[in-house]
Structures are given as structure tokens and as C-alpha cells.
Design an enzyme around this catalytic site. Structure first.
Site, mmCIF file in Angstrom:
data_model
loop_
_atom_site.group_PDB
_atom_site.id
_atom_site.type_symbol
_atom_site.label_atom_id
_atom_site.label_comp_id
_atom_site.label_asym_id
_atom_site.label_seq_id
_atom_site.Cartn_x
_atom_site.Cartn_y
_atom_site.Cartn_z
ATOM 1 C CG ASN A 156 -1.879 1.207 1.195
ATOM 2 O OD1 ASN A 156 -1.532 2.149 0.990
ATOM 3 N ND2 ASN A 156 -2.981 0.790 1.584
ATOM 4 C CG ASP A 209 -2.968 4.733 0.569
ATOM 5 O OD1 ASP A 209 -3.116 4.533 -0.561
ATOM 6 O OD2 ASP A 209 -3.951 4.181 1.292
ATOM 7 C CG HIS A 210 1.897 6.361 4.705
ATOM 8 N ND1 HIS A 210 0.356 6.720 4.839
ATOM 9 C CD2 HIS A 210 2.346 5.562 5.865
ATOM 10 C CE1 HIS A 210 -0.024 6.246 5.997
ATOM 11 N NE2 HIS A 210 1.045 5.582 6.647
ATOM 12 C CG HIS A 267 -8.301 4.067 0.950
ATOM 13 N ND1 HIS A 267 -8.471 3.979 2.353
ATOM 14 C CD2 HIS A 267 -9.523 4.452 0.443
ATOM 15 C CE1 HIS A 267 -9.805 4.233 2.689
ATOM 16 N NE2 HIS A 267 -10.321 4.742 1.773
ATOM 17 N NE ARG A 327 -9.760 8.589 4.059
ATOM 18 C CZ ARG A 327 -9.816 7.799 4.966
ATOM 19 N NH1 ARG A 327 -9.257 6.974 5.221
ATOM 20 N NH2 ARG A 327 -10.994 8.120 5.841
ATOM 21 N NE ARG A 340 -7.536 11.578 5.128
ATOM 22 C CZ ARG A 340 -8.175 10.881 6.349
ATOM 23 N NH1 ARG A 340 -6.848 10.050 7.087
ATOM 24 N NH2 ARG A 340 -9.394 10.962 6.994
ATOM 25 C CD GLU A 371 -7.117 -0.333 1.124
ATOM 26 O OE1 GLU A 371 -7.129 0.794 1.722
ATOM 27 O OE2 GLU A 371 -6.142 -1.044 1.311
ATOM 28 C CB THR A 399 -5.624 4.752 9.126
ATOM 29 O OG1 THR A 399 -5.684 3.755 8.147
ATOM 30 C CG2 THR A 399 -5.754 4.146 10.662
ATOM 31 C CB THR A 400 -9.555 1.883 7.369
ATOM 32 O OG1 THR A 400 -9.004 2.378 6.038
ATOM 33 C CG2 THR A 400 -10.702 1.111 6.949
ATOM 34 C CD GLU A 454 -7.400 -6.030 3.196
ATOM 35 O OE1 GLU A 454 -7.877 -5.533 2.240
ATOM 36 O OE2 GLU A 454 -6.240 -5.508 3.823
ATOM 37 C CG HIS A 489 -5.843 -1.655 9.415
ATOM 38 N ND1 HIS A 489 -5.037 -0.787 10.570
ATOM 39 C CD2 HIS A 489 -6.114 -0.882 8.605
ATOM 40 C CE1 HIS A 489 -5.531 0.376 10.429
ATOM 41 N NE2 HIS A 489 -6.085 0.541 9.297
ATOM 42 N N GLY A 490 -2.135 -2.640 9.901
ATOM 43 C CA GLY A 490 -1.143 -2.461 10.936
ATOM 44 C C GLY A 490 -0.230 -3.669 11.315
HETATM 45 N N1 PXP Z 1 -5.939 -3.015 4.240
HETATM 46 C C1 PXP Z 1 -6.894 -1.917 4.260
HETATM 47 C C2 PXP Z 1 -8.283 -2.634 3.840
HETATM 48 C C3 PXP Z 1 -6.668 -0.631 4.858
HETATM 49 O O1 PXP Z 1 -7.683 0.272 4.690
HETATM 50 C C4 PXP Z 1 -5.223 -0.501 4.931
HETATM 51 C C5 PXP Z 1 -4.822 1.051 5.370
HETATM 52 O O2 PXP Z 1 -5.044 1.723 4.198
HETATM 53 C C6 PXP Z 1 -4.388 -1.381 4.798
HETATM 54 C C7 PXP Z 1 -4.734 -2.628 4.501
HETATM 55 C C8 PXP Z 1 -3.007 -1.280 4.943
HETATM 56 O O3 PXP Z 1 -2.754 -0.854 6.321
HETATM 57 P P1 PXP Z 1 -1.325 -0.246 6.912
HETATM 58 O O4 PXP Z 1 -0.917 0.962 6.194
HETATM 59 O O5 PXP Z 1 -1.517 -0.151 8.544
HETATM 60 O O6 PXP Z 1 -0.520 -1.461 6.580
#
Ligand code: PXP
Length: 248
Positions: free
Chosen positions: A8, A10-11, A44, A46, A50, A71, A101-102, A152, A201-202
Site C-alpha cells: 500500500n 498511500d503514504h 486507497h 478516499r 487526502r 480500496e 486511518t480506516t 480481507e 491493517h497495522g
Molecule cells: N487494508 C486496508 C483495507 C486498509 O484500509 C489499509 C490502510 O489503508 C491497509 C490494508 C494497510 O494498512 P497499514 O498501512 O496499516 O499497513
């Protein structure tokens, strides 16, 4: 078989948007992730834009040769963007404008008509449909009925329990192990219904191993930890280290 890794990114767009400028390029980031062995790229889009912008999706669609997973919330606006840009997969996620975040999985039971309508349109456009949900039997079964091909599993709770290595003793370790077991049971149940299973996630280099040992989980979506590490060691090495952590 080792689970696939979608990075991912996004950052990378978050840094770019901090200055509303052109760097760092998420296209370069996507190419480096692919060259480093990632199986796919996740972003993602959004509703508040953002980080990732509409044009990023269009450019990524042209550049990503592995697998592009977008996403998004199950809104008419987002589904229309997916129908136009045709990512390989869409992951339907909940969205709250004030969240950092989500936060947790999508409530498919409560939003069944919206989710199944979105899933139907995406599948008609030839897009693979995944839904981000908590490891909960009712949610898994509703996701299956909605027409999704994959769930997921939201690993936020597991991530929280394993955040500090110091907490991973005694009671802390027991709680984390219980959460792994809850995720494993959810993955087995989803698989028995014919759903593919992803997780995310995380997740970090330290905590992904216990979930990578669950054979039913065939895909991880990981962002924050990889992009954070890339600041110090470079994106190429950060991606390779995560692939190692998943395959060990
Ligand atoms: N999966 C989903 C559905 C998410 O919304 C996110 C965060 O955008 C991630 C995975 C990735 O999470 P992380 O950035 O904490 O690894």
C-alpha cells in the site's frame, strides 16, 4: 504456498500532498515495489482525496503490471471511477471523514443492499471484489451473500495487541494468540464458503509471521510499516524484508 504481498503506497502520496507538489512520485514507488518482488500495489482513493488523487489511479492503471488493488467506499462516485479505470481488484472499505486511518471492517450486515449493489456493478465491469471486514462469522456470511469473491480480514486488533514487543509476554501474549486464533477460524470459515482470504491493517515485520503461517490467508496488504522503514533503508530493501518476513 507463500501469501502474496500488495504494498500500500498511500503514504508516498501523503508526503506529496503535504506540499501539493509533484514529488515523491507514486509511479516511481509502484515500479520500485514491483521490481523488489511485490505481487501488487494497493492504494486507497478516499472521498476526501487526502492522499491518492483520481489521476493517480489513471496513471497507476497504465504503469502497474502486477496487480492493482484500489480500496474505496461503496459510493456511486467511487464505483463509477472503478468502472472507468478498471483496476484488477476493488476492496470495499468503510470510511469516516474524521478518522486517521480506516477504523475496523465494513459492516456488511448493516449496509447489505449498498454493498451487494456495488459488488454487482464491479463484477459486471470485470473487477475482482474484496470486502474489508472484521473476523466475524455474520460479516463473512453477509460478504459471501453480497457476491464478493474475497474478504480481507481487518487485523487492526491483532496489530494493537502486538505493537509493543514488551507487551508480548504473559497476558499480552495470550491475548495476541487468541486474536490469531480468531483470525485463523474466520479464514477457514470464509474459505469453506468459497471466498479467498486476504489480511491487512497495522501489520509489521515483527507481527506478520503468525498470520503468514495461516495457509488460508493468500494475500497481505501492508503499507505504513513498509513505507516507514523505506525512509531509512530505501523502498527496495523495505519491500524485500517484508517478503522475507512473510515467507519465513
Ligand atoms: N487494508 C486496508 C483495507 C486498509 O484500509 C489499509 C490502510 O489503508 C491497509 C490494508 C494497510 O494498512 P497499514 O498501512 O496499516 O499497513
Amino acid at each position: 504456498m507463500t501469501a502474496r504481498l500488495n504494498v500500500n503506497i498511500d503514504h508516498v502520496a501523503t508526503i506529496r500532498e503535504a506540499r501539493k507538489t509533484i514529488e515523491p512520485s507514486i509511479i516511481t514507488a509502484a515500479v520500485i515495489c514491483e521490481q523488489s518482488g511485490a505481487n501488487g500495489i494497493t492504494v486507497h482513493l478516499r472521498q476526501d482525496r487526502r492522499h491518492i488523487q483520481d489521476r493517480d489511479i489513471e496513471l497507476l492503471r497504465d504503469v502497474v503490471t502486477t496487480y492493482l488493488n484500489v480500496e474505496m467506499a461503496a459510493t456511486d462516485e467511487m464505483i463509477a471511477i472503478a468502472e472507468r479505470t478498471r483496476p484488477d481488484a476493488v476492496s470495499l472499505v468503510p470510511e469516516n471523514p474524521n478518522e486517521v486511518t480506516t477504523e475496523g471492517g465494513l459492516d456488511v450486515v448493516k449496509n447489505f443492499d449498498t454493498v451487494s449493489n456495488a459488488a454487482g456493478k464491479l463484477k459486471d465491469a470485470g473487477i475482482f471484489v474484496s470486502i474489508f471486514i472484521d473476523p466475524d462469522t455474520e460479516q463473512i456470511e453477509a460478504a459471501k451473500r453480497s457476491g464478493a469473491q474475497q474478504i480481507e480480514i481487518c487485523t487492526a486488533e491483532y496489530a494493537e495487541l502486538t505493537l509493543s514487543a514488551r507487551a508480548m509476554h504473559g497476558e499480552g501474549e495470550r491475548k495476541a494468540n487468541n486474536e490469531v486464533e480468531r483470525i485463523r477460524k474466520a479464514a477457514v470459515h470464509a474459505n469453506s464458503l468459497g471466498l479467498l482470504v486476504a489480511a491487512g491493517h497495522g501489520l509489521t515485520y515483527r507481527n506478520v509471521g503468525a498470520l503468514a503461517a495461516i495457509p488460508e490467508i493468500t494475500e497481505f496488504n501492508i503499507g505504513h510499516n513498509i513505507i516507514s522503514r523505506s525512509v531509512f533503508v530505501g523502498l527496495n530493501q523495505a519491500v524485500r524484508e517484508m517478503i522475507d518476513a512473510i515467507s519465513k
